[in-house]
Write an enzyme that holds these catalytic residues in place. Structure first.
Site, mmCIF file in Angstrom:
data_model
loop_
_atom_site.group_PDB
_atom_site.id
_atom_site.type_symbol
_atom_site.label_atom_id
_atom_site.label_comp_id
_atom_site.label_asym_id
_atom_site.label_seq_id
_atom_site.Cartn_x
_atom_site.Cartn_y
_atom_site.Cartn_z
ATOM 1 N N SER A 1 0.842 -1.190 0.000
ATOM 2 C CA SER A 1 0.000 0.000 0.000
ATOM 3 C C SER A 1 0.877 1.240 0.000
ATOM 4 C CB SER A 1 -0.887 0.020 1.246
ATOM 5 O OG SER A 1 -1.540 1.271 1.398
ATOM 6 N N TYR B 1 -1.650 -0.212 10.328
ATOM 7 C CA TYR B 1 -1.799 -0.763 8.972
ATOM 8 C C TYR B 1 -0.602 -0.357 8.104
ATOM 9 C CZ TYR B 1 -3.689 -1.193 4.203
ATOM 10 O OH TYR B 1 -3.877 -1.488 2.872
#
Length: 246
Positions: free
Chosen positions: A141, A155
């Site tokens: 990501s 995250y």
């Protein structure tokens, strides 16, 4: 026909990758955890187009489930490709509010699962073990670069770990016929944003994206399939950012 296993393939980027992989001639193994209905819909789409799809239920953060899944893949055919796509995030918050239980959930799903799945894939694909080689793509990501402050630093940290894993593993198995690469999507229209408590997050920030729009799962799938293909045969340990220029 080559066999591909895609984790978390019942929705979003995983589902788009499964459908595109089938269109490119792969025999597709669709992993899902809870949502069997969504997984069956993906498989149905593939079969309606003349492709081949198999459902593999399992929690990839569980070593026992992963080992069972890969044994099921063995009964389908030799494994040629793995996409570590599973990823979770939890409600947006600051680090000062994150407890150990949340950290454990995020790291088990986003990091440990990738290690275990890659381990099982290597044991099957590596020429050192009698395999024919293959390719692994890890779905990271843009958060690995931005850190996601005030939203989900946990995250982001898990994706940073995935990037380090991708780099290290790529060098470890480069002479064993296995290529390992990563994609770093950002601002993609998927339901993962609802998990973070803000379903409309992409629309909120799209004006800060140079291309002034969010991305679609299919655009990420295209990059993944290229990294799996012979067109990227001299690429390993590399990353493609799919972020609209951000």
């Amino acid at each position: 026909m080559k066999t591909i296993l895609i984790t978390g393939a019942s929705r979003g980027i995983g589902a788009a990758t499964a459908i595109l992989a089938a269109e490119r001639g792969y025999r597709v193994c669709i992993n899902y955890h809870h949502n069997q209905t969504a997984a069956e819909q993906v498989a149905g789409t593939i079969r309606a187009k003349g492709g081949t799809a198999f459902l593999l239920q399992g929690d990839v953060s569980s070593e026992a489930d992963v080992c069972r899944m890969f044994r099921e893949v063995d009964s389908i055919g030799p494994l040629h490709a793995l996409v570590n796509n599973v990823g979770i995030l939890e409600k947006q918050t600051r680090v000062e509010n994150i407890d150990a239980e949340r950290l454990s959930r995020v790291l088990r799903s986003n990091v440990i699962s990738c290690f275990i799945c890659a381990r099982e894939a290597i044991r099957r694909m590596s020429v050192k073990h009698g395999g024919a080689g293959g390719a692994i793509v890890n779905v990271s990501s843009i958060a690995a670069r931005t850190g996601s402050p005030g939203e989900y630093v946990d995250y982001a940290a898990s994706k940073g770990a995935m990037d380090a894993f991708t780099t290290g593993l790529s060098k470890e198995v480069a002479d064993e016929g296995i290529r390992v690469n990563g994609v770093r999507p950002g601002f993609i229209y998927t339901d993962i944003h609802a998990s973070g408590g803000e379903p409309g997050r992409v629309d909120r920030i799209r004006d800060t994206i140079p291309m002034k729009r969010g991305g679609q799962p299919e655009e990420v799938a295209e990059a993944i399939l290229w990294l799996l293909s012979d067109g990227s045969s001299f690429s390993t340990g590399t990353f493609i950012d799919i972020t609209g220029g951000r």
